[in-house]
Scaffold this active site. Structure first.
Site, PDB file in Angstrom:
ATOM      1  N   SER A 119       0.817  -1.212   0.000  1.00  0.00           N
ATOM      2  CA  SER A 119       0.000   0.000   0.000  1.00  0.00           C
ATOM      3  C   SER A 119       0.850   1.262   0.000  1.00  0.00           C
ATOM      4  CB  SER A 119      -0.913   0.002   1.234  1.00  0.00           C
ATOM      5  OG  SER A 119      -0.145  -0.090   2.419  1.00  0.00           O
ATOM      6  N   HIS A 140      -2.897  -3.335  -5.802  1.00  0.00           N
ATOM      7  CA  HIS A 140      -3.280  -2.914  -4.453  1.00  0.00           C
ATOM      8  C   HIS A 140      -4.774  -3.105  -4.249  1.00  0.00           C
ATOM      9  CE1 HIS A 140      -3.736   0.397  -1.231  1.00  0.00           C
ATOM     10  NE2 HIS A 140      -3.550  -0.785  -0.673  1.00  0.00           N
ATOM     11  N   GLU A 152      -5.969  -0.811  -7.367  1.00  0.00           N
ATOM     12  CA  GLU A 152      -5.020   0.116  -7.974  1.00  0.00           C
ATOM     13  C   GLU A 152      -3.958  -0.722  -8.688  1.00  0.00           C
ATOM     14  OE1 GLU A 152      -4.953   4.060  -5.136  1.00  0.00           O
ATOM     15  OE2 GLU A 152      -3.735   2.348  -4.507  1.00  0.00           O
ATOM     16  N   ASN A 190      -4.437   5.683  -0.552  1.00  0.00           N
ATOM     17  CA  ASN A 190      -3.773   5.778   0.745  1.00  0.00           C
ATOM     18  C   ASN A 190      -2.976   7.063   0.909  1.00  0.00           C
ATOM     19  OD1 ASN A 190      -4.861   3.466   1.722  1.00  0.00           O
ATOM     20  ND2 ASN A 190      -3.054   2.205   1.481  1.00  0.00           N
TER      21      ASN A 190
END
Length: 282
Positions: A119, A140, A152, A190
Site C-alpha cells: 500500500s 493494491h 489500484e 492511501n
C-alpha cells in the site's frame, strides 16, 4: 497471457481475501504462509466469509464448497510452480517483501508475473530487486477484499505493457475495477486516506473531541461510511503507522510525521480489530 492459477503469499486479512476473490472468480488459488496454523486460519476466515454470503443467499452451499475446493493451502513455495501470477500480500516491510520475492522467484516458472499488494512501497524499487522487473507490478486491493471493488494497478518504471494489460484483465475477471496509477508513495487512495487518519489521531490526542465524536462528525459532515478512527482499527494501527513512516522517509516532509498517540497505541500492542483493542475495544 491468460491467468488460470494465482499464488497468494500471506494468509492474513488481505491474503485470504484475495484468495477468496480469485477462487470466487473460478480460478485456482494457492494460499501460502509460514505455518500450517496460519494457512488453516486463513482458509477458515474464507469459509466464514462464504457462510455469510450463503446466509444472505448470494451463493449456495454448493458454491461455497466449489470455491473452497479451488483454494489450496500450503507452506511450500514449490507449489507456486503451477502459478501464472503470484501476489505478495505480506506486512508493509521492505526487507520482508524482498525476502519473499526472492523465494517466489526461486520457485516459479520464467514467464510468471509477480505482483505486490503493497500500500505504500515503491513498485519500481521492489521490481529492481527481482530478476524479472518487466514482469513485476503492483496490485493494491482494499479491505475487505471480497466486497471492495477497487484495485489500484501500479506500474513500475520497468513494467511491460503486456504485464500491465494482463493484470488489468485479471482484476476485471475478479469483478474489480482496475484503476491505473503511477508509482508514487501511497499511490492514490492511501496517499489521501492515511494522512487523514493520522490527523484524526492528532485531533484525538489534543482533546478536541472524543473518538466517537470524531468518527460521528466525519460520517455526518463528510458523508464517510465509517469514521477515520474506526477505519484505522479495521485497517490495523500498525499498518497505518508503517505507511506514515514510509511517507515521511520518501517525501522528507514533516507533514507526514506519525501522530505520537498512534505510535503509543502500536507500542502497546493495541492494533485494532485484529487484537480486539485499538482506539476502541472489540
Amino acid at each position: 497471457m491468460s491467468i488460470h492459477t494465482v499464488g497468494v503469499i500471506g494468509a492474513g486479512t488481505m491474503g485470504n481475501g484475495i484468495a477468496q476473490a480469485v477462487a470466487g472468480a473460478g480460478l485456482q488459488a494457492i494460499l501460502i504462509d509460514i505455518s500450517e496454523a496460519a494457512v488453516s486460519k486463513g482458509i477458515s476466515t474464507v469459509s466464514g466469509s462464504l457462510d455469510r454470503l450463503v446466509k444472505k443467499e448470494k451463493i449456495s452451499e454448493s458454491d461455497k464448497a466449489d470455491i473452497l475446493g479451488r483454494i489450496k493451502g500450503s507452506t511450500d513455495y514449490a507449489d507456486l510452480k503451477a502459478a501464472d501470477l503470484v501476489i505478495e500480500a505480506a506486512t508493509e516491510n521492505y526487507d520482508l517483501k524482498i525476502k519473499i520475492l526472492k523465494q517466489i522467484e526461486a520457485a516459479v516458472q520464467p514467464g510468471t508475473i509477480l505482483a505486490s499488494n503493497t500500500s505504500s512501497i515503491s513498485i519500481t524499487k521492489l521490481a529492481a530487486q527481482t530478476e524479472r522487473p518487466e514482469n513485476f507490478i503492483g496490485m493494491h486491493f482494499f479491505n475487505p477484499v471480497p466486497l471492495m471493488a477497487l484495485v489500484e494497478v501500479i506500474r513500475g518504471l520497468q513494467t511491460s505493457d503486456a504485464t500491465n494489460d494482463t493484470v488489468a484483465e485479471l482484476a476485471q475477471k475478479l469483478s474489480k475495477t482496475p484503476v491505473p496509477v503511477k508509482n508514487a508513495p501511497g499511490f492514490v487512495v492511501n496517499r489521501i486516506l492515511v494522512p487523514m487518519i493520522n490527523e484524526a489521531f492528532f485531533v484525538l490526542a489534543e482533546g478536541v473531541a472524543e473518538a466517537e465524536a470524531i468518527d460521528e462528525a466525519m460520517k455526518l459532515g463528510a458523508n464517510h461510511p465509517i469514521g477515520p478512527l474506526a477505519l484505522a482499527d479495521l485497517i490495523g494501527l500498525d499498518v497505518c503507522l508503517a505507511v506514515m513512516e514510509v511517507y515521511l522517509e520518501e517525501f522528507g516532509d514533516s507533514k507526514y510525521r506519525p501522530a505520537p498517540l498512534l505510535r503509543e497505541l502500536v507500542a502497546a500492542g493495541y492494533l485494532g480489530r485484529k487484537t480486539k483493542r485499538g482506539v476502541y475495544a472489540y
